[in-house]
Design an enzyme around this catalytic site. Structure first.
Site, PDB file in Angstrom:
ATOM      1  N   ASP A 136      -4.838 -68.705  66.674  1.00 42.11           N
ATOM      2  CA  ASP A 136      -3.539 -69.127  66.161  1.00 42.11           C
ATOM      3  C   ASP A 136      -3.026 -68.044  65.225  1.00 42.11           C
ATOM      4  O   ASP A 136      -3.811 -67.390  64.537  1.00 42.11           O
ATOM      5  CB  ASP A 136      -3.654 -70.452  65.397  1.00 42.11           C
ATOM      6  CG  ASP A 136      -3.877 -71.650  66.320  1.00 42.11           C
ATOM      7  OD1 ASP A 136      -3.416 -71.596  67.474  1.00 42.11           O
ATOM      8  OD2 ASP A 136      -4.497 -72.628  65.877  1.00 42.11           O
ATOM      9  N   ASP A 150       0.936 -73.611  72.081  1.00 41.01           N
ATOM     10  CA  ASP A 150       1.354 -74.818  71.371  1.00 41.01           C
ATOM     11  C   ASP A 150       2.862 -75.026  71.490  1.00 41.01           C
ATOM     12  O   ASP A 150       3.333 -76.157  71.660  1.00 41.01           O
ATOM     13  CB  ASP A 150       0.967 -74.728  69.893  1.00 41.01           C
ATOM     14  CG  ASP A 150      -0.537 -74.613  69.691  1.00 41.01           C
ATOM     15  OD1 ASP A 150      -1.296 -75.141  70.512  1.00 41.01           O
ATOM     16  OD2 ASP A 150      -0.946 -73.981  68.691  1.00 41.01           O
TER      17      ASP A 150
END
EC number: 3.4.23.36
Length: 196
Positions: A136, A150
């Protein structure tokens, strides 16, 4: 090469149009490729934990490895998220066989690309064997750090919710009060003596 079977006259054609499948595949591929390329760039150019401002106070890159879900929830049950992503991906592929709507194809393609992007991390990144940590790096104030996969999932699911609220079916038809041919709700008859 065998020809496609003819659909009997008057029978509804339940085959998914090729253009709809191509749209879903293109959306999934675009999200997947963007996700994996940006993760490769982050891993190759940033140190774990490094924070790089993009728009001061609003957006920055911050490299983390997430073993759990959003906000690092469930980091001790990484294998569960791997299993969920496998199930979701299979269900989407099976559902796409019934889709004849471009909007539904786009929505499901976005979710599929995102699910496969994070699933790749779970399967191939350290520590591996379905327990891999997701890369991330997109950070905004007061929110979880996330990635392109995402984003694909969130946009796709939001579109699914919108299509459902609008009464749009997988085959492109509409249901509910706004659908063509829907019966209007009749007004209650006036009571005797209420007329002026």
């Amino acid at each position: 090469m065998s020809e496609s079977p003819e659909v009997p006259a008057g029978a509804p054609d339940r085959r998914t149009p090729r253009g709809v499948l191509l749209l879903a595949a293109a959306a999934a591929l675009l999200v997947y490729a963007a996700d994996q390329l940006t993760k490769w760039w982050v891993v190759a150019t940033m140190e774990l934990g490094q924070r790089t401002p993009v728009v001061e106070g609003l957006l920055w890159w911050q490299f983390i490895r997430n073993p759990g879900a959003a906000f690092s929830l469930g980091k001790n049950i990484t294998w569960v998220f791997t299993l969920v992503m496998v199930v979701v991906s299979v269900l989407i592929v099976l559902t796409l066989r019934r889709v004849r709507s471009a909007a539904w194809a786009l929505a499901l393609g976005l979710v599929l690309g995102g699910a496969l992007g994070n699933l790749t991390d779970r399967l191939l990144r350290e520590p591996g064997s379905g327990m891999g940590h997701v890369v991330d790096f997109i950070a905004v104030p007061r929110f979880a750090i996330f990635n392109i996969a995402d984003c694909g999932v969130v946009v796709g699911v939001s579109l699914v919710v919108l299509l459902t609220l609008l009464g749009r079916e997988l085959d492109g038809t509409r249901t509910g009060a706004g659908a063509p041919g829907a019966q209007p709700v009749e007004a209650a008859p006036e009571e005797e003596g209420t007329r002026g």
